[in-house]
Design an enzyme around this catalytic site. Structure first.
Site, PDB file in Angstrom:
ATOM      1  CG  HIS A 128      -1.942  -1.161   1.848  1.00 49.02           C
ATOM      2  ND1 HIS A 128      -1.512  -2.425   2.072  1.00 49.02           N
ATOM      3  CD2 HIS A 128      -3.078  -1.244   1.751  1.00 49.02           C
ATOM      4  CE1 HIS A 128      -2.486  -2.714   1.531  1.00 49.02           C
ATOM      5  NE2 HIS A 128      -3.334  -2.401   1.925  1.00 49.02           N
ATOM      6  CG  ASP A 172       1.375  -0.647   2.946  1.00 49.41           C
ATOM      7  OD1 ASP A 172       1.343  -0.327   4.139  1.00 49.41           O
ATOM      8  OD2 ASP A 172       1.537  -1.298   2.111  1.00 49.41           O
TER       9      ASP A 172
END
Length: 435
Positions: free
Chosen positions: A99, A102
């Site tokens: 993501h 992240d």
């Protein structure tokens, strides 16, 4: 910084007799199974979020993991990227997934946030030049920030919709530039808590338009990968619009995208929806929208998504049987959307978890291949539906016979069918014998 892992040599295959926890016992990337390399069948991926971002908290306790990159700044993000590729190279797995939030911290503006993501994307590009690991898929986190508490695409505020669209554009563009093979849309909070404050038709219209925007952008930038939606029920929203594969299919049909978008199915989410993993796979196959999988497991005694590493080879074998029977993966794969238990503190635990998971997948693949090569199960199903291959049955199925025509035939031929056994216990015995 010195290497994060004490292990410096890539994880090797040592076979079933090995007692080394830092060695593969079953997973051999180059082993040929049904005419194809084991690695190419499984297309395994390491996820960025649980491995490098999750601090070990749960609903009743805080952080247990201490990692040197837990700094919430770009220095920590750069270090995290280096450690990630250190682990990818040790494991020797072909893919990873991320993501946007992240890999880089959120800035004070979307422009700053996007620049942060781009900077780490440049590190990825450099590291991928010297690594075998490629990008299976990227996605945008449209659920963690408080702006998304009422959803992203389905938010009642059009500015949140616009912000989410801009965030997706950046993540999708980076995925494309890094050679990603898919782009995933995980709604997370695309649902509602109560109908008292919800206009469902409005939200479904918004969701359909958002999906169309993503597909339009895919074609504009020439992204050849697959757009995937990941179904998830209940958690965190009480009623999710992407509850399961069948629900996602209805959303795609409503938006006119059933030929453009496929699904990324997670084991834990299937369980939360009250289904089996193989049910969701077979549903996606039947509807023509199977794409990829998040491979993990839930604790059946807990009522939430526990995201544990797979360790039940017979369960995995049944799932992979349905995947192989349907033609196998194309752009998708098996992403380890799984996290350590919060008491598993050591760096080597990250390696051991993936090694055990890969051996489970490999054992499951061998079991699935055995089921297909034996032929009993597929042969039984084919015979059970054999009557539908005859011309009259085909005429009923393709619309050449009306209800009157069918009723007249039953009377004229005196049709009075006798039930036939489904042989479930026999087929279960076959599975147990082969696995």
């Amino acid at each position: 910084m010195p290497p994060f892992f004490a292990q410096t040599d890539p994880i090797a295959f040592e076979g079933k007799g090995s007692a080394n926890p830092l060695a593969y016992q079953v997973y051999e990337p180059d082993r040929i199974v049904m005419g194809k390399r084991m690695e190419d069948h499984l297309r395994a991926a390491v996820c960025y979020w649980h491995n490098f971002c999750w601090p070990g908290l749960d609903p009743f306790g805080g952080q247990t993991f201490e990692r040197p990159w837990f700094t919430d700044d770009m220095a920590g993000a750069r270090l995290k990227a280096d450690v990630a590729f250190e682990m990818f190279d040790l494991l020797g797995l072909p893919y990873f997934c991320f993501h946007d939030r992240d890999i880089a911290p959120e800035g004070t503006t979307l422009a700053e946030s996007n620049r942060n993501v781009r900077e780490i994307g440049e590190i990825f590009a450099r590291r991928m030049e010297a690594s075998k690991t490629r990008l299976l898929w990227g996605t945008a986190s449209l659920f963690s920030h408080r702006r998304y508490m009422a959803g992203a695409a389905t938010n009642p505020d059009p500015d949140v919709f616009a912000y989410a669209a801009a965030q997706v554009k950046n993540a999708m563009d980076l995925t494309h530039e890094l050679g990603g093979e898919n782009y995933v849309l995980w709604g997370g909070r695309e649902g509602y808590e109560t109908l008292l404050n919800t206009n469902m038709q409005q939200e479904l219209d918004q969701m359909g338009r958002f999906l169309n925007l993503v597909v339009e952008h895919k074609h504009k930038i020439g992204f050849k990968g697959t757009i995937l939606i990941e179904p998830k029920p209940q958690e965190p929203s009480k009623h999710q619009y992407d509850f399961d594969v069948a629900t996602v299919y209805s959303l795609l049909c409503r938006a006119g995208l059933q030929d453009e978008v496929k699904v990324n199915i997670e084991v834990g989410h299937a369980v939360l929806a009250g289904h089996s993993f193989e049910h969701e796979i077979e549903t996606a196959m039947a509807l023509g929208i199977f794409g990829s999988c998040d491979i993990n497991r839930n604790d059946y005694q807990s009522g939430w998504d526990t995201d544990q590493f797979p360790n039940n080879a017979p369960e995995v074998a049944i799932a992979l049987y349905h995947i192989l029977k349907g033609g196998g993966f194309t752009t998708g794969g098996c992403n380890f959307d799984a996290k350590l238990r919060r008491q598993s503190l050591d760096p080597e635990d990250l390696l051991i978890a993936h090694i055990g998971g890969m051996d489970t997948l490999a054992e499951g693949l061998l079991g699935a291949a055995a089921l297909l090569e034996d032929g009993t199960l597929p042969g039984f199903v084919e015979d059970r539906y054999a009557g539908w291959r005859f011309p009259t049955a085909q005429r009923m199925l393709n619309g050449e016979m009306s209800l009157d025509d069918i009723a007249a035939r039953v009377e004229a031929e005196g049709i009075n069918p006798a039930p036939r056994s489904g042989k479930q216990e026999y087929l279960e015995t076959v599975i147990n014998r082969l696995l």
